[in-house]
Structure formats: C-alpha cells, structure tokens
Design an enzyme around this catalytic site. Structure first.
Site, PDB file in Angstrom:
ATOM      1  N   ASP A   1      -7.250  -1.688  -5.026  1.00 26.74           N
ATOM      2  CA  ASP A   1      -6.027  -1.027  -4.374  1.00 26.74           C
ATOM      3  C   ASP A   1      -5.393  -0.325  -5.470  1.00 26.74           C
ATOM      4  O   ASP A   1      -4.558   0.683  -5.181  1.00 26.74           O
ATOM      5  CB  ASP A   1      -5.282  -2.013  -3.685  1.00 26.74           C
TER       6      ASP A   1
ATOM      7  N   HIS B   1       0.532  -2.448  -2.250  1.00 23.71           N
ATOM      8  CA  HIS B   1       0.588  -1.068  -2.215  1.00 23.71           C
ATOM      9  C   HIS B   1       2.239  -0.435  -2.583  1.00 23.71           C
ATOM     10  O   HIS B   1       2.416   0.527  -3.062  1.00 23.71           O
ATOM     11  CB  HIS B   1       0.329  -0.698  -0.941  1.00 23.71           C
TER      12      HIS B   1
END
Length: 316
Positions: free
Chosen positions: A246, A269
């Site tokens: 990610d 994130h």
C-alpha cells in the site's frame, strides 16, 4: 543502479471480469502505453452523465483515504482503490501509463498486486527516449497521528521502506520489515501480499456501503485471533508486507521515484498521503533530479537493452 530513461508498456492490455472490493460491481480495466512525461493517468468512464474524466495519479488529487486511496475532483469524478495497481506499475518501473477504468473503483483481483504484475509482464515494458525524473529527499519530514507516524528521510541512493504494524489480534501481532525497493524485490517480497480485514468490522462496513465485494477470495479474513482463509497465508508476515505494498502505491503519487527512505509505525493510506503533503509543503525538503542522456538513435528500445552515458541535472 537508477533507471536512466523513462518507460511505458509495450502494448495495450485489457483486464475484464474483476469486481470492486467496496462497490461489489464488475469493472473493466485497460492499461495503455503512453508517451514520455505523461505519467500515470486514469481515464474514468461510465460516469452518470455518460462522459469521462481524466484524473492524474497524484497526491494532490487524493480525495479520501478511508479504507483505500481515492483520487478525483468530486463525488462523481473519482476512482477508488488505486493503490495496488499503482504499486504494481511503480514497483516494476513503469513511468507512463493511461489506465482506463469504466467504474468508480479499480478491481480488487485477489487482494494483492499479483494480477497486475502478470498483466504488465504480458504487455512488456519498453524504454523511451527521455530522461527519468527522480525526487530526492533533502531533510526529514514527519507526520503523526496519536501513536502512529510516517516519515520520509534522505538517503544517498535508492529507496528503502521500513514499515511496522502492531495489532491486538494474535493472528497479526507486531510485525516489522525493511526492504530496498526495486523491481526484483517488489515481485519477490510484496506483489502477492493480500489486503486483510476483521470479521467483526464487516457488518459496520457493509452498512456504510463498503466491502460489498469483499470475500476470502480477495482478502485475508481474521476472526479475533484466527485466520479464516483455508489456504492460510502466503507469507508468515503477509500483513506488514501488504502495508508496504500500500505504501509503495500511495508514495508513487509523489509523481516521481523517490531517492530516500520511508519509515512508518501503525500507518496507512491517510498517513502515507499526509507525509507527501507535508513534504511538498516544504520546498527546502526535496529537489527534483533528471537523468539527462546523451542523444541516441531510435525512439524506443526494449527495457535494459540500451545503456548510454548520462549526467545528472538538478531541477528546482
């Protein structure tokens, strides 16, 4: 050694039959070659008005970081869950690509970047007749949220990830991994790491309109301290590896490969994008550097077949 020239895909490739992990809807994805300096760009079609919209894969276009990374310029003009695809492109060294997607979300595939890596391998990568641009970190930049943090640090060469997670569940626990990122290490250590979630969160997420397409075919499911997937894990520390995957996708939104290091603890994130925002808010913290090649014949070459003398050019 740094890649001296920009790259793109050798040919167009279509990925059909996937679904969005949150929308649960089918999605058609097309990866197209692009010219030098085009960057990674999404062409979002299938909008309510029947039109389409071009959205640059850039940190400044991020509109949401809850559960996934979303880019766009409004509620309708958006593409969600871009991180695994962008990680695959960036991790394998693809600088320029036009990504067509006919729905609001990139397909989740098996929850990792493996299918995208396979697609890129089928398409092939070619070298363009233009220098690659790098983002060199000049001083530390850090963001914090409670006990969690993310930071970018200077380094003489390359890009290193150092990611640590800490969950109460004994199925995950505390995991930390460091990695020098290049196409080989991305393929070997990160590409197959799948997204994961807790059974206890499913009802809340579905009620809120998320995880409508989630299943054990595209996620690692956890019920308190137990892994639900009958096949088990792909790596003993698959969870931290997926967080690294990610991070590769999110940090690629800087717009150029980073020369430096990234360190995070209990990040995600939101912090990945926040540290980019903090970096670009401080003009003294970075510098763009171009590899400027000596002119050569031919517009394209198979990746790795052309080696030309180069010099470094610093740009403000």
């Amino acid at each position: 050694m740094k890649q001296r020239f920009q790259t793109t895909l050798r040919q167009r490739i279509v990925l059909a039959g996937g679904i969005g992990v949150h929308s649960g809807k089918p999605v058609r994805l097309v990866l197209n070659p692009s010219e030098a300096d085009a960057g990674l760009v999404f062409l979002r079609s299938g909008l309510p008005d029947g039109g389409s919209r071009v959205i640059e894969a850039n940190w400044s276009k991020v509109t949401m970081t809850e559960l996934c990374t979303v880019i766009g310029d409004g509620a309708q003009h958006m593409v969600a869950t871009i991180e695994h695809l962008v990680a695959a492109l960036h991790g394998l060294g693809v600088d320029n690509c036009l990504v067509e997607v006919d729905g609001p979300e990139v397909p989740i595939m098996d929850g990792s970047a493996a299918a995208f890596v396979e697609a890129i391998d089928r398409a092939g990568i070619v070298q363009l007749d233009a220098p690659r641009r790098y983002l060199k970190l000049l001083k530390p930049v850090r963001v914090e949220q409670g006990r969690a943090f993310a930071e970018l640090l200077p380094a003489e060469k390359g890009f290193r990830l150092d990611v640590e997670i800490d969950f109460k569940s004994e199925a995950i626990g505390r995991q930390r991994k460091g990695l020098d990122l290049d196409p080989a290490s991305f393929r070997r250590d990160l590409a197959r790491a799948r997204t994961f979630g807790f059974l206890s969160d499913v009802k809340r997420l579905v009620t809120a309109g998320f995880a409508l397409g989630a299943s054990l075919e595209n996620s690692v499911g956890i019920d308190e301290d137990r892994i639900l997937n009958p096949e088990g894990l792909r790596y003993s520390d698959e969870f931290v590896r997926h967080k690294m995957l990610d991070a590769v996708g999110d940090l690629a939104l800087a717009g150029a490969p980073i020369i430096g290091a990234y360190r995070s603890y209990c990040g995600g994130h939101k912090l990945n994008v926040a540290v980019l925002s903090a970096l670009f808010a401080d003009r003294s913290a970075y510098r763009f550097i171009d590899y400027a090649p000596v002119p050569r014949e031919g517009a394209r070459a198979d990746l790795g077949l052309v080696a030309a003398p180069v010099y470094m050019a610093e740009r403000n």
